[in-house]
Write a protein that holds these residues in place. Structure first.
Motif, mmCIF file in Angstrom:
data_model
loop_
_atom_site.group_PDB
_atom_site.id
_atom_site.type_symbol
_atom_site.label_atom_id
_atom_site.label_comp_id
_atom_site.label_asym_id
_atom_site.label_seq_id
_atom_site.Cartn_x
_atom_site.Cartn_y
_atom_site.Cartn_z
ATOM 1 N N ARG A 174 0.833 -1.206 0.000
ATOM 2 C CA ARG A 174 0.000 0.000 0.000
ATOM 3 C C ARG A 174 0.869 1.259 0.000
ATOM 4 O O ARG A 174 0.615 2.214 -0.728
ATOM 5 C CB ARG A 174 -0.934 0.022 1.209
ATOM 6 N N ASP A 200 0.865 3.959 -2.963
ATOM 7 C CA ASP A 200 0.512 5.338 -2.632
ATOM 8 C C ASP A 200 1.528 6.318 -3.212
ATOM 9 O O ASP A 200 1.201 7.463 -3.503
ATOM 10 C CB ASP A 200 0.450 5.496 -1.115
ATOM 11 N N MET A 250 -3.593 6.296 -2.386
ATOM 12 C CA MET A 250 -4.032 4.938 -2.078
ATOM 13 C C MET A 250 -4.416 4.928 -0.599
ATOM 14 O O MET A 250 -3.604 4.648 0.276
ATOM 15 C CB MET A 250 -2.922 3.921 -2.364
ATOM 16 N N ARG A 264 -9.432 2.322 -0.078
ATOM 17 C CA ARG A 264 -9.181 1.946 -1.465
ATOM 18 C C ARG A 264 -8.302 0.687 -1.538
ATOM 19 O O ARG A 264 -8.509 -0.190 -2.380
ATOM 20 C CB ARG A 264 -8.505 3.116 -2.184
ATOM 21 N N PHE A 265 -7.325 0.603 -0.638
ATOM 22 C CA PHE A 265 -6.452 -0.556 -0.632
ATOM 23 C C PHE A 265 -7.218 -1.825 -0.240
ATOM 24 O O PHE A 265 -6.962 -2.895 -0.777
ATOM 25 C CB PHE A 265 -5.268 -0.339 0.319
#
Length: 168
Positions: free
Chosen positions: A89, A93, A101, A105-106
């Protein structure tokens, strides 16, 4: 008393029945080294498509689980999976300064591209021809330089041409 050998810390602990037994867990130095290599790999491939990253990440996690997946080491495997997810992540990002991110959303991305759960690979149920249950074609895959958490993906190899009568 404890000692490190072959990537594991061997130590005394009580069994479930209360007897003393030698237990093994991932050595701290190997754990941190694997996370550092994972971070370097994520940094080098952060601009690749997510599906491509996921495919290779699953292979790498399965390889880690195959080696460290022994009885008594489940906590370290779960922690490693969690930390690798955090790193993924983090580097996703950093692909762009505009599109963030977020964790929400992750989590949606992980629902689409799940990471393999830690599993114990000991005993007769483990077959070296198919080391990762999430990858049914693992035995037919070519080997290359992409096996560890560092490095680049393996180069495609040329397939030998086989005639209909079985000759080359």
């Amino acid at each position: 008393q404890s000692f490190d050998f072959l990537g594991f810390t061997h130590h005394w602990a009580r069994s479930r029945r209360g007897h003393w037994a030698v237990r093994r867990k991932t050595a701290g130095s190997r754990f941190s080294r694997a996370l550092k290599r994972a971070s370097e790999w994520f940094r080098s491939v952060r601009h690749q498509p997510v599906a491509w990253q996921h495919e290779r990440l699953v292979r790498k996690l399965c390889g880690h689980n195959n080696y460290y997946g022994i009885v008594g080491n489940t906590a370290a495997l779960c922690r490693f999976r969690y930390e690798v997810g955090r790193l993924w992540r983090k580097w996703l990002d950093r692909r762009s300064h505009k599109a963030r991110m977020t964790w929400a959303r992750f989590h949606r991305l992980q629902a689409r591209y799940p990471l393999p759960s830690p599993a114990l690979y000991t005993g007769l149920g483990h077959c070296a021809a198919n080391p990762c249950p999430e990858e049914p074609d693992a035995a037919t895959r070519t080997s290359g330089s992409g096996g560890g958490l560092g490095g680049q993906p393996p180069r495609p190899t040329r397939q030998a041409r086989v005639e209909p009568n079985g000759t080359r």
